[in-house]
Design a protein around this motif. Sequence first.
Motif, PDB file in Angstrom:
ATOM      1  N   GLY A  34       0.147  24.153 -25.346  1.00 25.87           N
ATOM      2  CA  GLY A  34      -0.207  23.246 -26.437  1.00 25.87           C
ATOM      3  C   GLY A  34       0.437  21.883 -26.372  1.00 25.87           C
ATOM      4  N   PHE A  35       1.123  21.545 -25.265  1.00 28.45           N
ATOM      5  CA  PHE A  35       1.690  20.205 -25.121  1.00 28.45           C
ATOM      6  C   PHE A  35       0.571  19.218 -24.789  1.00 28.45           C
ATOM      7  N   PRO A  36       0.460  18.118 -25.518  1.00 31.82           N
ATOM      8  CA  PRO A  36      -0.540  17.118 -25.160  1.00 31.82           C
ATOM      9  C   PRO A  36      -0.203  16.488 -23.816  1.00 31.82           C
ATOM     10  N   ASP A  37      -1.214  15.935 -23.161  1.00 35.03           N
ATOM     11  CA  ASP A  37      -1.007  15.334 -21.838  1.00 35.03           C
ATOM     12  C   ASP A  37      -0.062  14.146 -21.882  1.00 35.03           C
ATOM     13  N   SER A  38       0.113  13.553 -23.050  1.00 36.17           N
ATOM     14  CA  SER A  38       1.032  12.422 -23.187  1.00 36.17           C
ATOM     15  C   SER A  38       2.491  12.852 -23.191  1.00 36.17           C
ATOM     16  N   PHE A  39       2.743  14.154 -23.314  1.00 38.64           N
ATOM     17  CA  PHE A  39       4.095  14.692 -23.280  1.00 38.64           C
ATOM     18  C   PHE A  39       4.464  14.878 -21.813  1.00 38.64           C
ATOM     19  N   ILE A  40       5.379  14.053 -21.321  1.00 45.34           N
ATOM     20  CA  ILE A  40       5.711  14.029 -19.896  1.00 45.34           C
ATOM     21  C   ILE A  40       7.000  14.803 -19.643  1.00 45.34           C
ATOM     22  N   PHE A  41       6.949  15.749 -18.718  1.00 47.42           N
ATOM     23  CA  PHE A  41       8.125  16.542 -18.361  1.00 47.42           C
ATOM     24  C   PHE A  41       8.902  15.837 -17.253  1.00 47.42           C
ATOM     25  N   HIS A  42      10.218  15.775 -17.431  1.00 44.02           N
ATOM     26  CA  HIS A  42      11.088  15.088 -16.480  1.00 44.02           C
ATOM     27  C   HIS A  42      12.022  16.089 -15.808  1.00 44.02           C
ATOM     28  N   GLY A  43      12.797  15.601 -14.853  1.00 48.57           N
ATOM     29  CA  GLY A  43      13.687  16.464 -14.099  1.00 48.57           C
ATOM     30  C   GLY A  43      13.017  16.951 -12.828  1.00 48.57           C
ATOM     31  N   THR A  44      13.692  17.839 -12.115  1.00 50.74           N
ATOM     32  CA  THR A  44      13.129  18.387 -10.883  1.00 50.74           C
ATOM     33  C   THR A  44      11.894  19.221 -11.208  1.00 50.74           C
ATOM     34  N   ARG A  45      11.065  19.443 -10.210  1.00 48.48           N
ATOM     35  CA  ARG A  45       9.878  20.261 -10.451  1.00 48.48           C
ATOM     36  C   ARG A  45      10.267  21.684 -10.831  1.00 48.48           C
ATOM     37  N   SER A  46      11.329  22.190 -10.214  1.00 48.66           N
ATOM     38  CA  SER A  46      11.797  23.519 -10.581  1.00 48.66           C
ATOM     39  C   SER A  46      12.157  23.569 -12.056  1.00 48.66           C
ATOM     40  N   SER A  47      12.816  22.537 -12.538  1.00 52.49           N
ATOM     41  CA  SER A  47      13.171  22.464 -13.951  1.00 52.49           C
ATOM     42  C   SER A  47      11.935  22.347 -14.824  1.00 52.49           C
ATOM     43  N   GLN A  48      10.950  21.596 -14.368  1.00 47.92           N
ATOM     44  CA  GLN A  48       9.726  21.436 -15.145  1.00 47.92           C
ATOM     45  C   GLN A  48       9.011  22.772 -15.332  1.00 47.92           C
ATOM     46  N   TYR A  49       8.991  23.597 -14.283  1.00 48.01           N
ATOM     47  CA  TYR A  49       8.397  24.927 -14.422  1.00 48.01           C
ATOM     48  C   TYR A  49       9.148  25.722 -15.482  1.00 48.01           C
ATOM     49  N   GLU A  50      10.458  25.654 -15.478  1.00 48.20           N
ATOM     50  CA  GLU A  50      11.253  26.367 -16.471  1.00 48.20           C
ATOM     51  C   GLU A  50      11.016  25.808 -17.871  1.00 48.20           C
ATOM     52  N   GLN A  51      10.968  24.478 -17.981  1.00 44.93           N
ATOM     53  CA  GLN A  51      10.772  23.858 -19.285  1.00 44.93           C
ATOM     54  C   GLN A  51       9.460  24.293 -19.923  1.00 44.93           C
ATOM     55  N   VAL A  52       8.407  24.318 -19.124  1.00 37.71           N
ATOM     56  CA  VAL A  52       7.096  24.705 -19.653  1.00 37.71           C
ATOM     57  C   VAL A  52       7.066  26.194 -19.965  1.00 37.71           C
ATOM     58  N   GLY A  53       7.545  27.019 -19.038  1.00 39.03           N
ATOM     59  CA  GLY A  53       7.467  28.459 -19.221  1.00 39.03           C
ATOM     60  C   GLY A  53       8.301  28.984 -20.379  1.00 39.03           C
ATOM     61  N   ASN A  54       9.410  28.321 -20.682  1.00 35.83           N
ATOM     62  CA  ASN A  54      10.296  28.784 -21.754  1.00 35.83           C
ATOM     63  C   ASN A  54       9.959  28.210 -23.125  1.00 35.83           C
ATOM     64  N   ALA A  55       8.992  27.332 -23.189  1.00 39.27           N
ATOM     65  CA  ALA A  55       8.731  26.603 -24.431  1.00 39.27           C
ATOM     66  C   ALA A  55       8.083  27.468 -25.510  1.00 39.27           C
ATOM     67  N   VAL A  56       8.322  27.079 -26.745  1.00 41.42           N
ATOM     68  CA  VAL A  56       7.587  27.630 -27.882  1.00 41.42           C
ATOM     69  C   VAL A  56       6.210  26.969 -27.883  1.00 41.42           C
ATOM     70  N   PRO A  57       5.117  27.719 -27.989  1.00 39.96           N
ATOM     71  CA  PRO A  57       3.791  27.088 -28.043  1.00 39.96           C
ATOM     72  C   PRO A  57       3.711  26.087 -29.196  1.00 39.96           C
ATOM     73  N   VAL A  58       3.345  24.876 -28.873  1.00 42.50           N
ATOM     74  CA  VAL A  58       3.369  23.804 -29.870  1.00 42.50           C
ATOM     75  C   VAL A  58       2.467  24.098 -31.072  1.00 42.50           C
ATOM     76  N   PRO A  59       1.216  24.546 -30.886  1.00 38.87           N
ATOM     77  CA  PRO A  59       0.378  24.813 -32.066  1.00 38.87           C
ATOM     78  C   PRO A  59       0.960  25.867 -32.997  1.00 38.87           C
ATOM     79  N   LEU A  60       1.624  26.866 -32.433  1.00 35.75           N
ATOM     80  CA  LEU A  60       2.259  27.887 -33.272  1.00 35.75           C
ATOM     81  C   LEU A  60       3.414  27.282 -34.051  1.00 35.75           C
ATOM     82  N   ALA A  61       4.255  26.508 -33.378  1.00 32.69           N
ATOM     83  CA  ALA A  61       5.377  25.854 -34.063  1.00 32.69           C
ATOM     84  C   ALA A  61       4.876  24.900 -35.129  1.00 32.69           C
ATOM     85  N   ASP A  62       3.801  24.192 -34.821  1.00 34.17           N
ATOM     86  CA  ASP A  62       3.201  23.253 -35.768  1.00 34.17           C
ATOM     87  C   ASP A  62       2.748  23.986 -37.029  1.00 34.17           C
ATOM     88  N   ALA A  63       2.058  25.122 -36.841  1.00 33.10           N
ATOM     89  CA  ALA A  63       1.545  25.878 -37.985  1.00 33.10           C
ATOM     90  C   ALA A  63       2.674  26.433 -38.837  1.00 33.10           C
TER      91      ALA A  63
END
Length: 430
Positions: free
Chosen positions: A358-387
């Motif tokens: 649920g991250f919009p395309d304007s939300f840019i992930f930074h850091g190493t690619r390995s970190s980016q995979y972790e950041q995305v995989g561990n995230a709370v789904p944005v639409p659920l958090a929003d609701a």
Amino acid sequence: MSKTDGGPRRSGEKRPQPTAIDLFSGAGGASLGLVHAGFDLRLAVELHPMYGETHAANLPGQFLAADLKELDAEKIANTAGVGVEELDVLFAGPPCQGFSMLGSRVVWDERNNLFKEVLRVGSALKPKAIVIENVPGLVTLANGAYLRAILEGLKEIGYEASCAELLAAAYGAPQMRWRLIIIAWRKDLGIPHGYGFPQPSHGSSPIGRLLPNCSILPEELEGFVNTREALGDLPAIQAGEHTDVYSGVPETEYQKKMRHGLTTELHNHYAAALSAVNLERLALLKPGQDWRDLPHELLPAGMQRAKRKDHTRRYRRMTWNGIPRSVVTRFRDPKTGEYTHPEQNRTISIREAARLQGFPDSFIFHGTRSSQYEQVGNAVPVPLADAIAAEVKRCLSGELGTRLDKPFSRRPVPQIGIRGELIEQAMLQF
């Protein structure tokens, strides 16, 4: 007058923006949901400093890279600029690997006790509401002892708490991702337990009807955002490649929402490089097929000995009309699960996985690619958090919505009542 109104207001007087702190914030899925719902995000706390780059590029408020066990509540309050009883929402998503059905589920895993740090900070700051997010495995770990300990701990520090399992797909995220949500209200607010849980906005099933790790009928999936609706507009790439330019126009409402405000520039659309043998395997798989459809000699040695009823998601190719599975940090690896693109011989890209979260395309992930995979995989789904954030905000304004009703009726949980509340003293020592 409801005690949540905070006193009378003159006609036309603007309600102050509610404040929030996000503990164990990760890349900011919950933080972004809070911001979307209109909260003033004062502070995010996360152990990994690299995640701070992503926070600074996308979110307001301060970021503290720190181990919560070593961070005193006064430091948190001062950095966030809030006093005792002033904070509206304390959101916390303690690391869930010790609880997850995919993890070791070892009772003594030290990560399982991080909820004590949330209780410590909550007891000191005394926010109006505490929201805790975790995996459904928390319900059954140690026969439910940890869940009961958290609910009892919240009661002891002065809160009315309830819990329920919420499905991200039911709130607009294109993903069959379940989360165990605990919502606790400070007792002096007068909000009974069971409020703050948003009603599903997608599909036709109420909270508690669908269950994690149980079969779901095709008709019960109707109304959820499918793979094509979520990802169909993103350009083709090969394994090990990326592109930073869109190649088409958004066609569905979800795609338009994800690309809002953007024109040509595309971020994080990188797919992991794969070995020659993995590429050979993927080339043989049709949508919906998995490791059982591969020639025996092409299987990894360990899977050649596996029972065909096991590991049914490994190497599975996604389908365009299916609902994607829960994103994990290892979605780059096709043997991890159903993360192979419906048509292309690669696993889904970082951007595609971010869309499923649920991250919009304007939300840019930074850091190493390995970190980016972790950041995305561990995230709370944005639409659920929003609701959740929007419903909690409404409750704080005095507009109580629908109360939780028998969230565990299809799978009873000992000592949990019809509002998702603890109905018997059951605190265990850990």
